[in-house]
Design a protein around this motif. Structure first.
Motif, short mmCIF file in Angstrom:
data_model
loop_
_atom_site.label_atom_id
_atom_site.label_comp_id
_atom_site.label_asym_id
_atom_site.label_seq_id
_atom_site.Cartn_x
_atom_site.Cartn_y
_atom_site.Cartn_z
N GLY A 72 0.78 -1.23 0.00
CA GLY A 72 0.00 0.00 0.00
C GLY A 72 0.80 1.27 0.00
O GLY A 72 0.22 2.36 -0.11
N HIS A 73 2.13 1.18 0.14
CA HIS A 73 2.93 2.40 0.12
C HIS A 73 3.93 2.37 -1.03
O HIS A 73 5.08 2.79 -0.89
CB HIS A 73 3.64 2.62 1.46
N GLY A 74 3.47 1.91 -2.18
CA GLY A 74 4.27 1.99 -3.39
C GLY A 74 4.25 3.39 -3.97
O GLY A 74 3.58 4.30 -3.46
N ALA A 75 4.96 3.58 -5.06
CA ALA A 75 5.09 4.92 -5.65
C ALA A 75 3.74 5.46 -6.11
O ALA A 75 3.42 6.63 -5.89
CB ALA A 75 6.08 4.88 -6.81
N GLU A 76 2.91 4.60 -6.75
CA GLU A 76 1.62 5.07 -7.24
C GLU A 76 0.68 5.42 -6.09
O GLU A 76 -0.02 6.44 -6.13
CB GLU A 76 0.98 4.01 -8.15
N ALA A 77 0.67 4.58 -5.05
CA ALA A 77 -0.22 4.83 -3.92
C ALA A 77 0.16 6.12 -3.19
O ALA A 77 -0.71 6.92 -2.81
CB ALA A 77 -0.19 3.64 -2.96
N VAL A 78 1.45 6.33 -2.96
CA VAL A 78 1.90 7.55 -2.28
C VAL A 78 1.62 8.78 -3.14
O VAL A 78 1.21 9.84 -2.64
CB VAL A 78 3.40 7.44 -1.93
N ARG A 79 1.83 8.65 -4.45
CA ARG A 79 1.53 9.78 -5.35
C ARG A 79 0.07 10.18 -5.26
O ARG A 79 -0.25 11.38 -5.11
CB ARG A 79 1.88 9.37 -6.77
#
Length: 472
Positions: A342-349
Protein backbone atom coordinates in the motif's frame (compact mmCIF):
# COMPACT_ATOMS: atom_id res chain seq x y z
CA UNK A 1 89.14 -28.52 -23.17
CA UNK A 2 87.73 -25.45 -21.46
CA UNK A 3 83.92 -25.35 -21.42
CA UNK A 4 82.53 -22.25 -23.08
CA UNK A 5 80.02 -20.28 -21.01
CA UNK A 6 76.73 -19.10 -22.43
CA UNK A 7 76.09 -15.39 -22.73
CA UNK A 8 73.11 -15.66 -20.40
CA UNK A 9 75.43 -16.62 -17.54
CA UNK A 10 76.59 -13.01 -17.44
CA UNK A 11 73.18 -11.92 -16.11
CA UNK A 12 74.04 -13.28 -12.66
CA UNK A 13 70.52 -14.61 -12.35
CA UNK A 14 69.42 -18.16 -11.62
CA UNK A 15 67.60 -20.11 -14.29
CA UNK A 16 63.94 -19.16 -14.39
CA UNK A 17 61.03 -21.15 -15.67
CA UNK A 18 59.17 -18.96 -18.12
CA UNK A 19 55.57 -18.22 -17.10
CA UNK A 20 54.63 -17.49 -20.69
CA UNK A 21 53.85 -14.05 -21.98
CA UNK A 22 55.10 -11.38 -19.56
CA UNK A 23 52.12 -9.54 -18.01
CA UNK A 24 53.70 -6.12 -18.52
CA UNK A 25 51.66 -5.43 -21.63
CA UNK A 26 48.48 -5.41 -19.51
CA UNK A 27 50.00 -3.16 -16.85
CA UNK A 28 48.41 0.04 -18.16
CA UNK A 29 45.10 -1.74 -18.68
CA UNK A 30 45.12 -2.88 -15.06
CA UNK A 31 46.06 0.57 -13.87
CA UNK A 32 43.15 2.16 -15.75
CA UNK A 33 40.78 -0.56 -14.53
CA UNK A 34 41.58 -0.09 -10.84
CA UNK A 35 41.60 3.71 -11.19
CA UNK A 36 38.05 3.50 -12.54
CA UNK A 37 37.02 1.16 -9.70
CA UNK A 38 38.38 3.68 -7.17
CA UNK A 39 36.14 6.41 -8.63
CA UNK A 40 33.06 4.28 -7.96
CA UNK A 41 32.56 2.73 -11.39
CA UNK A 42 31.07 -0.74 -11.68
CA UNK A 43 33.20 -3.63 -12.97
CA UNK A 44 31.46 -3.41 -16.35
CA UNK A 45 32.10 0.32 -16.76
CA UNK A 46 35.67 0.04 -15.43
CA UNK A 47 36.47 -2.74 -17.91
CA UNK A 48 35.04 -0.64 -20.74
CA UNK A 49 37.11 2.40 -19.75
CA UNK A 50 40.26 0.29 -19.45
CA UNK A 51 39.74 -1.30 -22.84
CA UNK A 52 39.56 -4.88 -21.54
CA UNK A 53 36.81 -7.44 -21.76
CA UNK A 54 34.24 -7.76 -18.98
CA UNK A 55 35.45 -11.27 -18.20
CA UNK A 56 39.00 -10.02 -17.60
CA UNK A 57 37.76 -7.24 -15.34
CA UNK A 58 35.47 -9.52 -13.33
CA UNK A 59 38.14 -12.17 -12.83
CA UNK A 60 40.74 -9.61 -11.76
CA UNK A 61 38.35 -7.97 -9.33
CA UNK A 62 37.12 -11.26 -7.87
CA UNK A 63 40.59 -12.72 -7.32
CA UNK A 64 41.63 -9.58 -5.52
CA UNK A 65 38.41 -9.42 -3.50
CA UNK A 66 37.71 -5.98 -4.91
CA UNK A 67 41.01 -4.72 -3.45
CA UNK A 68 43.53 -3.28 -5.94
CA UNK A 69 47.20 -4.29 -5.82
CA UNK A 70 49.28 -1.96 -3.68
CA UNK A 71 50.89 -0.33 -6.73
CA UNK A 72 47.43 0.57 -8.13
CA UNK A 73 45.77 1.61 -4.87
CA UNK A 74 44.64 5.27 -4.63
CA UNK A 75 46.90 5.71 -1.60
CA UNK A 76 49.96 4.34 -3.40
CA UNK A 77 52.91 6.68 -3.67
CA UNK A 78 54.19 7.81 -7.03
CA UNK A 79 57.00 5.63 -8.43
CA UNK A 80 60.39 6.76 -7.22
CA UNK A 81 62.58 8.35 -9.89
CA UNK A 82 65.40 6.25 -8.53
CA UNK A 83 64.07 3.24 -10.44
CA UNK A 84 63.68 2.85 -14.18
CA UNK A 85 60.12 3.00 -15.49
CA UNK A 86 58.62 1.06 -18.36
CA UNK A 87 58.82 4.06 -20.72
CA UNK A 88 62.56 4.34 -20.03
CA UNK A 89 63.04 0.64 -20.66
CA UNK A 90 61.36 1.04 -24.02
CA UNK A 91 63.81 3.83 -24.87
CA UNK A 92 66.73 1.65 -23.78
CA UNK A 93 65.49 -1.22 -25.97
CA UNK A 94 65.15 1.03 -29.03
CA UNK A 95 68.57 2.66 -28.63
CA UNK A 96 70.26 -0.64 -27.83
CA UNK A 97 68.79 -2.13 -31.02
CA UNK A 98 70.16 0.85 -32.94
CA UNK A 99 73.65 -0.09 -31.76
CA UNK A 100 74.26 2.83 -29.40
CA UNK A 101 76.71 2.28 -26.58
CA UNK A 102 75.94 2.22 -22.91
CA UNK A 103 77.35 5.66 -22.21
CA UNK A 104 75.48 7.24 -25.12
CA UNK A 105 72.19 5.71 -23.98
CA UNK A 106 72.86 6.91 -20.43
CA UNK A 107 73.64 10.40 -21.69
CA UNK A 108 70.42 10.64 -23.70
CA UNK A 109 68.25 9.36 -20.82
CA UNK A 110 70.00 11.33 -18.11
CA UNK A 111 70.99 8.19 -16.22
CA UNK A 112 74.27 6.82 -14.92
CA UNK A 113 76.13 4.53 -17.29
CA UNK A 114 76.30 1.85 -14.58
CA UNK A 115 72.48 1.91 -14.34
CA UNK A 116 72.10 1.20 -18.05
CA UNK A 117 74.82 -1.46 -18.00
CA UNK A 118 73.23 -3.23 -15.05
CA UNK A 119 69.80 -3.03 -16.66
CA UNK A 120 71.00 -4.58 -19.92
CA UNK A 121 72.62 -7.42 -18.02
CA UNK A 122 70.23 -8.24 -15.15
CA UNK A 123 66.84 -7.79 -16.80
CA UNK A 124 67.63 -9.13 -20.26
CA UNK A 125 65.83 -12.10 -21.80
CA UNK A 126 68.05 -15.17 -21.47
CA UNK A 127 65.84 -17.86 -22.95
CA UNK A 128 67.90 -18.14 -26.15
CA UNK A 129 71.18 -18.35 -24.26
CA UNK A 130 72.12 -14.77 -25.08
CA UNK A 131 71.29 -11.39 -23.57
CA UNK A 132 68.46 -10.02 -25.68
CA UNK A 133 66.96 -6.91 -24.15
CA UNK A 134 63.19 -6.43 -24.52
CA UNK A 135 61.29 -3.80 -22.54
CA UNK A 136 58.35 -6.04 -21.57
CA UNK A 137 60.59 -8.85 -20.32
CA UNK A 138 62.83 -6.39 -18.48
CA UNK A 139 59.83 -4.84 -16.71
CA UNK A 140 58.59 -8.30 -15.73
CA UNK A 141 62.00 -9.16 -14.21
CA UNK A 142 62.05 -5.84 -12.34
CA UNK A 143 58.54 -6.41 -10.91
CA UNK A 144 59.46 -9.93 -9.88
CA UNK A 145 62.58 -8.75 -8.07
CA UNK A 146 60.68 -5.99 -6.28
CA UNK A 147 57.99 -8.36 -5.06
CA UNK A 148 57.78 -8.73 -1.28
CA UNK A 149 58.53 -12.22 -0.07
CA UNK A 150 57.04 -11.62 3.37
CA UNK A 151 54.52 -14.26 4.47
CA UNK A 152 51.23 -13.12 5.94
CA UNK A 153 51.23 -12.96 9.74
CA UNK A 154 48.14 -15.15 10.00
CA UNK A 155 49.97 -17.89 8.09
CA UNK A 156 53.05 -18.09 10.32
CA UNK A 157 51.21 -17.54 13.62
CA UNK A 158 48.60 -20.31 14.13
CA UNK A 159 47.63 -19.03 17.58
CA UNK A 160 46.77 -15.63 16.17
CA UNK A 161 44.93 -17.23 13.26
CA UNK A 162 42.82 -19.39 15.59
CA UNK A 163 42.02 -16.35 17.73
CA UNK A 164 40.80 -14.39 14.71
CA UNK A 165 38.78 -17.28 13.29
CA UNK A 166 37.14 -18.01 16.63
CA UNK A 167 35.82 -14.46 16.88
CA UNK A 168 34.74 -14.32 13.28
CA UNK A 169 32.92 -17.63 12.98
CA UNK A 170 32.82 -18.93 16.57
CA UNK A 171 29.62 -20.66 17.55
CA UNK A 172 26.85 -18.95 19.49
CA UNK A 173 26.20 -20.47 22.91
CA UNK A 174 23.25 -20.28 25.27
CA UNK A 175 23.64 -19.04 28.87
CA UNK A 176 23.92 -22.66 30.02
CA UNK A 177 26.79 -23.30 27.62
CA UNK A 178 24.83 -25.25 24.98
CA UNK A 179 25.84 -24.60 21.40
CA UNK A 180 23.25 -22.93 19.15
CA UNK A 181 24.08 -23.66 15.52
CA UNK A 182 21.42 -21.54 13.84
CA UNK A 183 20.24 -22.11 10.27
CA UNK A 184 22.31 -24.12 7.81
CA UNK A 185 23.51 -21.73 5.11
CA UNK A 186 25.70 -23.16 2.31
CA UNK A 187 28.54 -21.05 0.91
CA UNK A 188 27.49 -19.65 -2.49
CA UNK A 189 30.76 -17.86 -3.38
CA UNK A 190 28.89 -14.56 -3.29
CA UNK A 191 27.07 -12.24 -0.93
CA UNK A 192 23.91 -13.43 0.74
CA UNK A 193 20.64 -12.32 -0.82
CA UNK A 194 18.01 -10.12 0.74
CA UNK A 195 15.47 -11.66 3.09
CA UNK A 196 17.50 -14.84 3.46
CA UNK A 197 18.99 -16.64 6.42
CA UNK A 198 22.50 -15.67 7.51
CA UNK A 199 25.15 -17.89 8.99
CA UNK A 200 25.28 -17.57 12.76
CA UNK A 201 28.55 -16.80 14.49
CA UNK A 202 30.13 -14.46 16.98
CA UNK A 203 30.64 -12.10 14.04
CA UNK A 204 33.14 -9.73 15.60
CA UNK A 205 34.30 -7.10 13.18
CA UNK A 206 38.01 -7.11 12.20
CA UNK A 207 38.43 -3.78 13.98
CA UNK A 208 36.99 -5.21 17.21
CA UNK A 209 39.32 -8.21 16.96
CA UNK A 210 42.34 -5.99 16.32
CA UNK A 211 41.72 -3.81 19.38
CA UNK A 212 40.74 -6.68 21.68
CA UNK A 213 44.09 -8.36 21.07
CA UNK A 214 45.79 -5.47 22.87
CA UNK A 215 43.71 -6.15 25.97
CA UNK A 216 43.88 -9.95 25.94
CA UNK A 217 47.64 -10.10 25.19
CA UNK A 218 49.14 -6.87 26.56
CA UNK A 219 52.62 -8.35 26.95
CA UNK A 220 52.79 -10.37 23.71
CA UNK A 221 53.75 -8.24 20.69
CA UNK A 222 53.34 -11.22 18.35
CA UNK A 223 49.58 -11.16 18.99
CA UNK A 224 49.00 -7.99 17.04
CA UNK A 225 47.33 -7.53 13.66
CA UNK A 226 45.58 -4.65 11.98
CA UNK A 227 41.99 -4.85 10.85
CA UNK A 228 43.09 -4.16 7.28
CA UNK A 229 45.31 -7.26 7.32
CA UNK A 230 42.30 -9.32 8.41
CA UNK A 231 40.20 -7.91 5.60
CA UNK A 232 42.93 -8.71 3.08
CA UNK A 233 43.19 -12.26 4.39
CA UNK A 234 39.42 -12.65 3.92
CA UNK A 235 38.99 -10.98 0.54
CA UNK A 236 42.14 -11.84 -1.42
CA UNK A 237 42.42 -15.38 -2.74
CA UNK A 238 45.74 -17.16 -2.30
CA UNK A 239 46.75 -15.43 0.92
CA UNK A 240 46.70 -18.83 2.61
CA UNK A 241 45.41 -17.51 5.93
CA UNK A 242 41.62 -17.35 6.25
CA UNK A 243 39.04 -19.18 4.20
CA UNK A 244 37.07 -17.01 1.79
CA UNK A 245 33.73 -18.33 3.07
CA UNK A 246 34.38 -16.64 6.43
CA UNK A 247 33.25 -13.40 4.77
CA UNK A 248 29.72 -14.71 5.34
CA UNK A 249 30.26 -13.96 9.04
CA UNK A 250 30.96 -10.28 8.44
CA UNK A 251 28.12 -7.99 9.36
CA UNK A 252 27.52 -7.06 5.72
CA UNK A 253 28.28 -10.52 4.35
CA UNK A 254 30.19 -8.76 1.59
CA UNK A 255 32.62 -10.91 -0.40
CA UNK A 256 34.28 -8.02 -2.24
CA UNK A 257 35.71 -4.73 -1.02
CA UNK A 258 33.48 -1.88 -2.17
CA UNK A 259 35.14 1.53 -2.71
CA UNK A 260 33.69 4.39 -0.70
CA UNK A 261 33.21 6.35 -3.92
CA UNK A 262 30.80 3.68 -5.14
CA UNK A 263 28.85 3.78 -1.87
CA UNK A 264 28.52 7.56 -2.08
CA UNK A 265 27.14 7.25 -5.60
CA UNK A 266 24.38 4.92 -4.50
CA UNK A 267 20.97 6.35 -4.87
CA UNK A 268 17.72 6.03 -6.68
CA UNK A 269 17.68 6.35 -10.45
CA UNK A 270 14.84 8.87 -10.31
CA UNK A 271 16.91 11.37 -8.27
CA UNK A 272 18.93 13.95 -10.18
CA UNK A 273 21.22 16.72 -8.86
CA UNK A 274 18.74 19.50 -9.62
CA UNK A 275 16.16 18.12 -7.16
CA UNK A 276 18.52 17.58 -4.25
CA UNK A 277 18.05 19.55 -1.04
CA UNK A 278 21.07 21.72 -1.86
CA UNK A 279 19.01 23.25 -4.70
CA UNK A 280 16.08 24.08 -2.45
CA UNK A 281 15.30 27.84 -2.14
CA UNK A 282 16.88 29.64 0.81
CA UNK A 283 13.46 30.73 2.09
CA UNK A 284 12.70 27.14 3.09
CA UNK A 285 15.43 27.10 5.73
CA UNK A 286 14.19 30.36 7.29
CA UNK A 287 10.74 28.88 8.04
CA UNK A 288 9.31 32.36 7.52
CA UNK A 289 7.42 31.61 4.29
CA UNK A 290 4.58 29.09 4.65
CA UNK A 291 3.86 26.38 2.14
CA UNK A 292 7.01 24.27 2.47
CA UNK A 293 6.36 20.70 3.64
CA UNK A 294 8.35 17.74 4.84
CA UNK A 295 7.16 14.17 4.36
CA UNK A 296 7.96 10.63 5.39
CA UNK A 297 6.47 7.22 6.04
CA UNK A 298 5.81 5.62 9.44
CA UNK A 299 6.37 1.89 8.95
CA UNK A 300 4.57 -0.68 11.07
CA UNK A 301 4.24 -4.44 11.31
CA UNK A 302 3.79 -6.48 8.15
CA UNK A 303 4.78 -3.68 5.79
CA UNK A 304 1.94 -1.41 6.91
CA UNK A 305 2.57 2.32 6.64
CA UNK A 306 1.12 5.78 7.23
CA UNK A 307 2.31 8.85 5.34
CA UNK A 308 3.00 12.11 7.17
CA UNK A 309 3.13 15.67 5.83
CA UNK A 310 4.27 18.51 8.12
CA UNK A 311 4.30 22.21 7.21
CA UNK A 312 7.59 23.75 8.37
CA UNK A 313 6.28 27.17 9.46
CA UNK A 314 3.07 26.21 11.29
CA UNK A 315 3.86 22.56 12.17
CA UNK A 316 0.46 21.69 10.70
CA UNK A 317 0.26 17.92 10.14
CA UNK A 318 -1.63 15.90 7.54
CA UNK A 319 -1.71 12.10 7.54
CA UNK A 320 -1.92 9.92 4.43
CA UNK A 321 -4.09 6.82 4.49
CA UNK A 322 -2.21 4.00 2.73
CA UNK A 323 -4.31 0.83 2.98
CA UNK A 324 -2.87 -2.43 1.64
CA UNK A 325 -3.87 -3.53 -1.83
CA UNK A 326 -5.96 -6.66 -2.50
CA UNK A 327 -3.82 -9.77 -2.31
CA UNK A 328 -1.46 -8.48 0.35
CA UNK A 329 -0.27 -11.14 2.84
CA UNK A 330 -2.44 -13.77 1.14
CA UNK A 331 0.40 -15.63 -0.54
CA UNK A 332 4.16 -15.69 -1.10
CA UNK A 333 5.80 -12.42 -1.96
CA UNK A 334 6.39 -11.95 -5.69
CA UNK A 335 9.84 -10.63 -6.50
CA UNK A 336 9.67 -7.31 -8.39
CA UNK A 337 5.90 -7.50 -8.22
CA UNK A 338 3.47 -4.69 -7.37
CA UNK A 339 3.74 -2.94 -4.00
CA UNK A 340 0.77 -4.66 -2.39
CA UNK A 341 1.63 -3.27 1.06
CA UNK A 342 0.00 0.00 0.00
CA UNK A 343 2.93 2.40 0.12
CA UNK A 344 4.27 1.99 -3.39
CA UNK A 345 5.09 4.92 -5.65
CA UNK A 346 1.62 5.07 -7.24
CA UNK A 347 -0.22 4.83 -3.92
CA UNK A 348 1.90 7.55 -2.28
CA UNK A 349 1.53 9.78 -5.35
CA UNK A 350 -2.26 9.52 -5.27
CA UNK A 351 -2.43 10.03 -1.49
CA UNK A 352 -0.27 13.16 -1.59
CA UNK A 353 -2.18 14.63 -4.51
CA UNK A 354 -5.54 13.87 -2.87
CA UNK A 355 -4.54 15.38 0.48
CA UNK A 356 -2.43 18.38 -0.48
CA UNK A 357 -4.89 19.55 -3.17
CA UNK A 358 -7.32 20.62 -0.44
CA UNK A 359 -5.01 23.56 0.36
CA UNK A 360 -4.70 26.81 -1.58
CA UNK A 361 -1.87 27.18 -4.06
CA UNK A 362 0.01 29.57 -1.71
CA UNK A 363 0.49 26.68 0.71
CA UNK A 364 1.80 24.28 -1.93
CA UNK A 365 5.35 25.47 -2.57
CA UNK A 366 7.71 22.54 -1.92
CA UNK A 367 7.96 19.09 -0.41
CA UNK A 368 11.13 17.56 1.06
CA UNK A 369 11.38 13.78 1.34
CA UNK A 370 14.08 11.19 1.89
CA UNK A 371 15.37 9.04 -0.95
CA UNK A 372 12.74 6.35 -0.61
CA UNK A 373 11.46 4.40 -3.59
CA UNK A 374 7.92 5.46 -2.69
CA UNK A 375 8.69 8.85 -4.27
CA UNK A 376 9.59 7.50 -7.70
CA UNK A 377 6.51 9.32 -9.08
CA UNK A 378 7.66 12.73 -7.83
CA UNK A 379 7.44 14.23 -11.31
CA UNK A 380 3.73 13.40 -11.49
CA UNK A 381 3.24 14.84 -8.00
CA UNK A 382 4.67 18.14 -9.20
CA UNK A 383 2.39 18.13 -12.25
CA UNK A 384 -0.73 17.27 -10.25
CA UNK A 385 -0.21 19.55 -7.24
CA UNK A 386 2.39 22.15 -8.20
CA UNK A 387 4.71 21.04 -5.38
CA UNK A 388 8.43 21.25 -6.08
CA UNK A 389 9.80 18.00 -4.66
CA UNK A 390 13.32 17.89 -3.17
CA UNK A 391 15.26 14.97 -1.72
CA UNK A 392 17.57 14.85 1.29
CA UNK A 393 21.09 13.50 1.21
CA UNK A 394 21.50 9.82 2.11
CA UNK A 395 21.71 9.06 5.82
CA UNK A 396 20.90 12.67 6.76
CA UNK A 397 17.67 12.62 8.82
CA UNK A 398 18.46 15.99 10.40
CA UNK A 399 17.67 17.65 7.08
CA UNK A 400 14.00 16.90 7.84
CA UNK A 401 14.03 17.81 11.50
CA UNK A 402 10.46 19.13 11.62
CA UNK A 403 9.06 15.90 10.20
CA UNK A 404 11.29 13.78 12.42
CA UNK A 405 10.08 15.42 15.63
CA UNK A 406 6.46 15.14 14.47
CA UNK A 407 6.88 11.45 13.75
CA UNK A 408 8.17 11.08 17.30
CA UNK A 409 4.91 12.55 18.58
CA UNK A 410 2.91 10.26 16.30
CA UNK A 411 4.62 7.20 17.76
CA UNK A 412 2.49 7.78 20.87
CA UNK A 413 -0.49 6.69 18.77
CA UNK A 414 1.31 4.36 16.36
CA UNK A 415 4.06 2.55 18.31
CA UNK A 416 6.76 0.63 16.50
CA UNK A 417 6.01 -3.01 15.89
CA UNK A 418 2.24 -2.54 15.63
CA UNK A 419 -0.03 -3.17 12.67
CA UNK A 420 -1.01 0.17 11.13
CA UNK A 421 -3.58 -1.26 8.72
CA UNK A 422 -6.20 -1.31 11.51
CA UNK A 423 -6.41 2.49 11.39
CA UNK A 424 -8.86 3.85 8.83
CA UNK A 425 -9.01 7.35 7.35
CA UNK A 426 -11.31 8.66 10.11
CA UNK A 427 -8.91 7.49 12.81
CA UNK A 428 -6.01 9.19 11.04
CA UNK A 429 -8.02 12.41 10.83
CA UNK A 430 -8.68 12.27 14.57
CA UNK A 431 -4.99 11.82 15.39
CA UNK A 432 -4.07 14.66 13.02
CA UNK A 433 -6.61 16.89 14.79
CA UNK A 434 -5.05 15.99 18.13
CA UNK A 435 -1.61 17.07 16.91
CA UNK A 436 -2.90 20.21 15.19
CA UNK A 437 -4.60 21.36 18.42
CA UNK A 438 -1.58 20.59 20.60
CA UNK A 439 0.30 23.53 22.12
CA UNK A 440 3.74 24.08 20.62
CA UNK A 441 6.55 25.93 22.36
CA UNK A 442 8.15 26.78 19.01
CA UNK A 443 4.90 28.61 18.06
CA UNK A 444 4.91 30.70 21.26
CA UNK A 445 2.41 28.28 22.85
CA UNK A 446 -0.06 28.55 20.01
CA UNK A 447 -1.50 25.55 18.26
CA UNK A 448 -0.73 24.73 14.59
CA UNK A 449 -4.39 25.04 13.51
CA UNK A 450 -4.58 28.62 14.83
CA UNK A 451 -1.39 29.67 13.12
CA UNK A 452 -2.51 28.13 9.83
CA UNK A 453 -5.88 29.89 10.04
CA UNK A 454 -4.14 33.22 10.56
CA UNK A 455 -1.99 32.64 7.51
CA UNK A 456 -4.93 31.65 5.36
CA UNK A 457 -6.85 34.76 6.38
CA UNK A 458 -3.88 36.95 5.52
CA UNK A 459 -3.54 35.47 2.04
CA UNK A 460 -7.27 35.30 1.33
CA UNK A 461 -7.83 37.87 -1.37
CA UNK A 462 -11.60 37.67 -1.09
CA UNK A 463 -11.56 38.82 2.53
CA UNK A 464 -13.42 35.78 3.88
CA UNK A 465 -13.00 35.43 7.62
CA UNK A 466 -14.32 31.91 8.11
CA UNK A 467 -11.72 29.69 9.75
CA UNK A 468 -10.65 26.67 7.77
CA UNK A 469 -11.06 23.13 8.96
CA UNK A 470 -8.34 22.02 11.35
CA UNK A 471 -8.57 18.32 10.58
CA UNK A 472 -6.43 16.43 8.16
Amino acid sequence: MKKRKRGSDRSGRATLRSPGRPPTVQREDHRRFWAAIATGQSSEDAASLAGVSLAVGDVGSERRGGMPPAKFAPSAKLPSKRYLQFAEREEIAVRHAQGLGVREIARQLGRAASTISRELRRNAATRSGGLEYRATTAQWHADRSARRSKVAKLVVNPVLRDYVQERLVGTVVAPDGATIHGPTVPWKMRRHGRRQDRRWGKAWSPEQISWRLRLDFPEDPTMRISHEAIYQALFIQGRGALRRELTACLRTGRTLRVPMARIRKRGKAFITPEIMISQRPAEVADQAVPGHWEGDLIIGLGGSAIGTLVERTTRFTMLLHLPPMPGHASGPRVKNGPALAGHGAEAVRDAIARTISTLPAQLRRSLTWDQGAEMAQHANIRIDTGLCVYFCDPRSPWQRGTNGSTNGLLRQYYPKGTNLTVHDADTLAAVALALNTRLRKTLSWKIPAEVLDELLRSIDKGGHEEPVATTA
